[in-house]
Structure formats: C-alpha cells, structure tokens
Write an enzyme that holds these catalytic residues in place. Structure first.
Site, PDB file in Angstrom:
ATOM      1  N   LYS A  11       0.822  -1.218   0.000  1.00 46.24           N
ATOM      2  CA  LYS A  11       0.000   0.000   0.000  1.00 46.24           C
ATOM      3  C   LYS A  11       0.860   1.274   0.000  1.00 46.24           C
ATOM      4  O   LYS A  11       2.066   1.224   0.281  1.00 46.24           O
ATOM      5  CB  LYS A  11      -0.918  -0.025   1.228  1.00 46.24           C
ATOM      6  N   TYR A  51     -12.458  -1.640  -3.742  1.00 45.77           N
ATOM      7  CA  TYR A  51     -12.977  -1.874  -2.388  1.00 45.77           C
ATOM      8  C   TYR A  51     -14.504  -1.752  -2.334  1.00 45.77           C
ATOM      9  O   TYR A  51     -15.052  -1.496  -1.248  1.00 45.77           O
ATOM     10  CB  TYR A  51     -12.340  -0.894  -1.401  1.00 45.77           C
ATOM     11  N   PHE A  59     -15.319   3.554   7.148  1.00 46.61           N
ATOM     12  CA  PHE A  59     -13.945   3.911   6.777  1.00 46.61           C
ATOM     13  C   PHE A  59     -13.722   3.975   5.263  1.00 46.61           C
ATOM     14  O   PHE A  59     -12.609   4.204   4.803  1.00 46.61           O
ATOM     15  CB  PHE A  59     -12.947   2.931   7.425  1.00 46.61           C
ATOM     16  N   ARG A  87      -2.350 -14.270   4.006  1.00 47.75           N
ATOM     17  CA  ARG A  87      -2.986 -13.583   5.137  1.00 47.75           C
ATOM     18  C   ARG A  87      -2.206 -13.832   6.440  1.00 47.75           C
ATOM     19  O   ARG A  87      -2.059 -12.939   7.264  1.00 47.75           O
ATOM     20  CB  ARG A  87      -4.450 -14.004   5.263  1.00 47.75           C
ATOM     21  N   THR A  93      -5.461  -7.579  10.377  1.00 52.23           N
ATOM     22  CA  THR A  93      -5.700  -6.268   9.753  1.00 52.23           C
ATOM     23  C   THR A  93      -5.168  -5.129  10.626  1.00 52.23           C
ATOM     24  O   THR A  93      -4.543  -4.191  10.130  1.00 52.23           O
ATOM     25  CB  THR A  93      -7.226  -6.077   9.527  1.00 52.23           C
ATOM     26  N   ARG A 104       2.465  -6.803   8.951  1.00 48.61           N
ATOM     27  CA  ARG A 104       1.713  -5.678   9.540  1.00 48.61           C
ATOM     28  C   ARG A 104       2.205  -5.343  10.946  1.00 48.61           C
ATOM     29  O   ARG A 104       2.244  -4.179  11.327  1.00 48.61           O
ATOM     30  CB  ARG A 104       0.221  -6.002   9.527  1.00 48.61           C
ATOM     31  N   ASN A 114      -1.863  -0.199   7.105  1.00 55.47           N
ATOM     32  CA  ASN A 114      -1.385  -1.523   7.521  1.00 55.47           C
ATOM     33  C   ASN A 114      -0.511  -2.183   6.458  1.00 55.47           C
ATOM     34  O   ASN A 114      -0.327  -3.388   6.458  1.00 55.47           O
ATOM     35  CB  ASN A 114      -2.569  -2.413   7.932  1.00 55.47           C
ATOM     36  N   HIS A 117      -2.266  -5.549   1.499  1.00 54.87           N
ATOM     37  CA  HIS A 117      -3.609  -6.108   1.325  1.00 54.87           C
ATOM     38  C   HIS A 117      -3.474  -7.527   0.802  1.00 54.87           C
ATOM     39  O   HIS A 117      -2.530  -7.837   0.073  1.00 54.87           O
ATOM     40  CB  HIS A 117      -4.407  -5.271   0.311  1.00 54.87           C
ATOM     41  N   GLU A 128     -10.190  -9.764  -7.633  1.00 58.00           N
ATOM     42  CA  GLU A 128      -9.116  -8.785  -7.383  1.00 58.00           C
ATOM     43  C   GLU A 128      -7.955  -8.960  -8.365  1.00 58.00           C
ATOM     44  O   GLU A 128      -7.390  -7.970  -8.832  1.00 58.00           O
ATOM     45  CB  GLU A 128      -8.628  -8.915  -5.930  1.00 58.00           C
TER      46      GLU A 128
HETATM   47  P1  CMP Z   1      -7.429  -4.495   3.741  1.00 58.73           P
HETATM   48  O1  CMP Z   1      -6.986  -5.865   4.058  1.00 58.73           O
HETATM   49  O2  CMP Z   1      -6.843  -3.835   2.533  1.00 58.73           O
HETATM   50  O3  CMP Z   1      -9.035  -4.467   3.615  1.00 58.73           O
HETATM   51  C1  CMP Z   1      -9.807  -3.326   3.869  1.00 58.73           C
HETATM   52  C2  CMP Z   1      -8.996  -2.203   4.458  1.00 58.73           C
HETATM   53  O4  CMP Z   1      -9.736  -1.194   5.113  1.00 58.73           O
HETATM   54  C3  CMP Z   1      -8.092  -2.749   5.548  1.00 58.73           C
HETATM   55  O5  CMP Z   1      -7.069  -3.549   5.000  1.00 58.73           O
HETATM   56  C4  CMP Z   1      -7.619  -1.473   6.210  1.00 58.73           C
HETATM   57  O6  CMP Z   1      -6.547  -0.852   5.491  1.00 58.73           O
HETATM   58  C5  CMP Z   1      -8.844  -0.563   6.052  1.00 58.73           C
HETATM   59  N1  CMP Z   1      -9.564  -0.309   7.298  1.00 58.73           N
HETATM   60  C6  CMP Z   1      -9.659   0.904   7.890  1.00 58.73           C
HETATM   61  N2  CMP Z   1     -10.393   0.821   8.999  1.00 58.73           N
HETATM   62  C7  CMP Z   1     -10.769  -0.456   9.143  1.00 58.73           C
HETATM   63  C8  CMP Z   1     -11.541  -1.166  10.112  1.00 58.73           C
HETATM   64  N3  CMP Z   1     -12.079  -0.556  11.170  1.00 58.73           N
HETATM   65  N4  CMP Z   1     -11.728  -2.485   9.924  1.00 58.73           N
HETATM   66  C9  CMP Z   1     -11.192  -3.123   8.850  1.00 58.73           C
HETATM   67  N5  CMP Z   1     -10.450  -2.495   7.885  1.00 58.73           N
HETATM   68  C10 CMP Z   1     -10.228  -1.184   8.041  1.00 58.73           C
END
Ligand code: CMP
Length: 139
Positions: A11, A51, A59, A87, A93, A104, A114, A117, A128
């Site tokens: 990212k 997304y 968010f 993962r 996350t 992460r 983070n 992805h 994706e």
């Molecule tokens: P990602 O795995 O890319 O999937 C969705 C993204 O939303 C997540 O990583 C985070 O970068 C972002 N995000 C921001 N706030 C939240 C939250 N509260 N819960 C989950 N994802 C979040």
C-alpha cells in the site's frame, strides 16, 4: 492442498516509506511465486471499485483516499494454499493485534495504514486479480 493465486498489494504507506523491498523479502522467504507484478497509482474511483465490498463501511472514504494517495505495488502470488498463507504472512488487519514477525506487526502503523492487502477468499482473489491483470499477464 491446492495451488492457488491471491492478490497482494503493497500500500501507499509502505511504498512511500521505502518498505517495498523489505516486504518483497518476506514474500520470497515465505516461498510465494510472484506470477505478475506492477507498480501504479490508483485513481480515487479505481480504489472505490476495488474496495466496492466495503462501500457501506464508515472507513470507506478514508480508505479510498489513502489507497489513491500514492503508488502501490500489486502482485499475483502463487503457492499452495496461497490465500490463507498470504494472510498469515501479513498478520491481522490491525497491526496492534498482528502476530510478532508478520508484515503488519513489523511495519504497520494503524488499522488503515497496515502496509499490505490480501484477498480473503477464492472468489475475491479471482475478482481482485482480474481487476489488475489480464489473462495473458498471468501465464
Ligand atoms: P485491507 O486488508 O486492505 O481491507 C480493507 C482495508 O480497510 C483494511 O485492510 C484497512 O486498510 C482498512 N480499514 C480501515 N479501517 C478499518 C476497520 N475498522 N476495519 C477493517 N479495515 C479497516
């Protein structure tokens, strides 16, 4: 165990901090094959399309602004059980909840910033990967 492909993104927070090489080292050490890779900057609407599943989440606006704020590195990774293994390699996350040694935990600074992805299931991996790569790029 089946050979799978998953989508990985480094990212804008990680690319901007010069961490792409360190994250690629985790990918090589975890024995993923990088089938395809590109570096690009998403537009806001391209980030919104990617997304779309999170469109109703509080968010969503911040996430899509963040994901279009700078360059990303996008990869199709291949391995046995690649979706779950990537993962695990990334960690939870929220970096504060991620296991020690994960990407992460090591580099992430917030639940949004983070660093990486990964697809969460076979259907999302197909969507994706095809969002970024054509069939010819995946041979
Ligand atoms: P990602 O795995 O890319 O999937 C969705 C993204 O939303 C997540 O990583 C985070 O970068 C972002 N995000 C921001 N706030 C939240 C939250 N509260 N819960 C989950 N994802 C979040």
């Amino acid at each position: 165990m089946a050979i799978e492909k998953t989508l990985a993104i480094i990212k804008p927070d990680a690319v901007g901090r010069g961490l792409a090489g360190d994250i690629l080292k985790h990918i090589h050490e975890a024995k993923f094959k990088i089938v395809a890779v590109k570096s690009l900057r998403l537009t806001k609407s391209e980030a919104e399309g990617f997304y779309a599943v999170h469109r109703e989440r509080p968010f969503f606006k911040d996430l899509t602004e963040f994901m279009s704020s700078g360059k990303v590195v996008v990869m199709a990774l291949e391995a046995e059980n690649a979706i779950a293994r990537w993962r695990e390699t990334m960690g939870a996350t929220d970096p504060a909840k991620a296991a020690p040694g994960t990407i992460r935990k090591t580099y992430g600074t917030s639940i949004q910033n983070n660093c990486t992805h990964g697809s969460d299931a076979p259907d999302t991996a197909r969507f994706e990967i095809s969002y970024f790569f054509s069939g010819m790029e995946l041979i």
